[in-house]
Write an enzyme that holds these catalytic residues in place. Structure first.
Site, PDB file in Angstrom:
ATOM      1  N   CYS A 223     101.948  -7.010 -72.544  1.00 52.71           N
ATOM      2  CA  CYS A 223     101.975  -8.325 -71.786  1.00 52.71           C
ATOM      3  C   CYS A 223     100.579  -8.907 -72.169  1.00 52.71           C
ATOM      4  CB  CYS A 223     102.158  -8.207 -70.579  1.00 52.71           C
ATOM      5  SG  CYS A 223     103.913  -7.619 -69.858  1.00 52.71           S
TER       6      CYS A 223
ATOM      7  N   ALA B 122     106.644   7.435 -81.109  1.00 50.88           N
ATOM      8  CA  ALA B 122     107.072   6.940 -82.508  1.00 50.88           C
ATOM      9  C   ALA B 122     105.806   6.393 -83.105  1.00 50.88           C
ATOM     10  CB  ALA B 122     107.914   6.189 -82.652  1.00 50.88           C
TER      11      ALA B 122
END
Length: 460
Positions: free
Chosen positions: A46, A37
């Site tokens: 992270c 997407a």
């Protein structure tokens, strides 16, 4: 394997691990298409707070594999392609891209759409549906670029940043904002790092206070103070007002499964999919990564623990089993995780694995716990930082049930020792008598986790 068309929805850790592993195993017998997407693939979410803090040079440094590398491996990767539905009977996926609605057929389908940051109603303008200026989450590379721009535009030394949420991202973004010279307030519904027990959480809160971070616990943000379309402060559930130029949304994430008919797929109350240990979800459909719940290794219950380590493993298992059914199984999760808070003279490593006291009680498991304080190295070495280790064990058989560690340099990584012991069902005595390394700059002759295990064994 009879299938020739593999369609993967999601091009980050789980999806691309599955795609590459399947190609390695099946070779040219497999035609792989991946829908993503966003415009980014295979990156470390992270690492975004460390990029914002200045520890990482650029967003590109967080990318493990580029779109070009995926395509060179034989994957038909389509960026900006958002899945909108699955027709299981026709074996097709509908998606939207710049050219409108598209339909693709598949023989085998891997759902690896990950998760999105939680954006509460109070962060969104009711008229436009857009977030207020100066309010943003920390989940994608685009988010990271937004935060770099926002923080750099604040006058150094006078900017006011409110972090809504006191978990891993909240703590890391508090560090990033402080290191850029801004005033920081962390506001959390319960307490800082609530995945740890209150006694260990209190140590983190104290360290953050000492580093100049204001911490407000037990009262979440419920409303923004906005002027001219831009945030000027926040209000908590207690009615307190806190000035803010910027607001970090660090309120967790939610599985990207809204396009699926969850009534017809195994799933949990939060929308997380529930695949079998081999990664299979339904006929011809597999699932992996942050869009999934997983089984806790100690309790056997479903839990939502999104983490890149799990996603990569699950993706590899799916990619293997697509070609060789039943070859691998996912063994569950312990919730092993580590972060840090470093600002000025304050340096804290924060780690946990297994169950905390509340989780054990919910699971109906009786535990005994003990906090042991010590040093990360021999006391005569400059590297000897203070550390607190909390171990939990079942009094019936002394089996380890969990651990939490808060301390200075070298403290947190010790959690992996306890996680390994937990994974294999060790007792506190097993851990106490393990053969761990010793050298004065790194550990004492009896490492602190062994001292903690020995003391808990004595208490039991």
């Amino acid at each position: 394997m009879s299938a020739t068309r593999l369609l993967v929805i999601g091009a980050d850790a789980a999806g691309m691990s599955a795609a590459h592993q399947a190609i390695r195993a099946a070779g040219t017998k497999l035609a792989v298409t991946a829908l993503e997407a966003t415009g980014d693939t295979s990156y470390s979410a992270c690492g975004i707070p460390y990029w914002v803090a200045g520890d990482v040079s650029s967003g590109n440094a967080l990318v493990a594999r580029t779109a070009e590398e995926h395509r060179a491996a034989g994957i038909d990767l389509r960026l900006g392609a958002t899945a909108t539905g699955i027709d299981r009977q026709a074996r097709t996926v509908t998606y939207q891209d710049a050219d409108g609605e598209q339909v693709l057929g598949y023989d085998e389908l891997v759902i690896a759409t990950g998760a999105s940051a939680v954006v509460p109603d109070w962060a969104v303008h009711p008229g436009t549906g857009q977030r207020y200026a100066g309010v943003a989450p920390v989940k994608t590379l685009t988010d990271g670029a937004v935060w770099l721009d926002l923080l750099e535009k604040l006058p150094k030394g006078s900017g006011r940043v409110v972090v809504a949420g006191g978990g891993y991202i909240g703590v890391e973004m508090a560090e990033a904002a402080r290191r850029r010279g801004h005033e920081v307030t962390v506001i959390t519904r319960t307490r800082v790092m609530s995945s740890l027990d209150p006694d260990l959480s209190a140590r983190i809160e104290k360290g953050m206070h000492e580093a100049g971070v204001r911490v407000v616990v037990g009262s979440p943000v419920v409303r923004l103070d906005v002027a001219d379309g831009r945030v000027r402060g926040v209000y908590t559930a207690e009615g307190e007002h806190h000035p803010a130029d910027l607001v970090v949304l660090a309120l967790g994430i939610t599985p990207n499964t809204g396009y699926l008919d969850l009534d017809k797929l195994p799933s949990g109350p939060n929308g997380g999919l529930r695949p079998e240990p081999d990664g299979s979800l339904a006929d011809g459909i597999w699932a992996a990564g942050d869009c999934c719940e997983t089984r806790h290794r100690l309790t056997g219950t479903w839990t939502y623990m999104p983490l890149g380590t799990h996603a990569n493993k699950q993706g590899r298992i799916v990619g293997t089993n697509l070609v060789t059914p039943g070859a691998l199984r996912f063994g569950g999760v312990l919730g092993t995780a580590i972060t840090r808070f470093a600002e000025g003279t304050t340096y804290l490593e924060i780690a946990r694995t297994g169950l905390n006291e509340r989780e054990a009680a919910v699971a109906g498991i009786e535990v005994t716990s003990l906090v042991t304080e010590g040093r990360t190295a021999s006391g005569y070495m400059s590297e000897a930082d203070p550390v607190a280790v909390k171990l939990l064990a079942a009094p019936s058989d002394h089996r380890l049930m969990g651990a939490q560690i808060v301390g200075g340099r070298g403290a947190g990584k010790r959690i992996d020792t306890v996680a390994t012991a937990l994974w294999h069902g060790a007792t506190v005595e097993d851990l106490a008598w393990s053969d761990l390394s010793y050298a004065p700059p790194f550990a004492t002759a009896w490492d602190i986790v062994q001292v903690a295990a020995r003391r808990l064994a004595d208490q039991l």
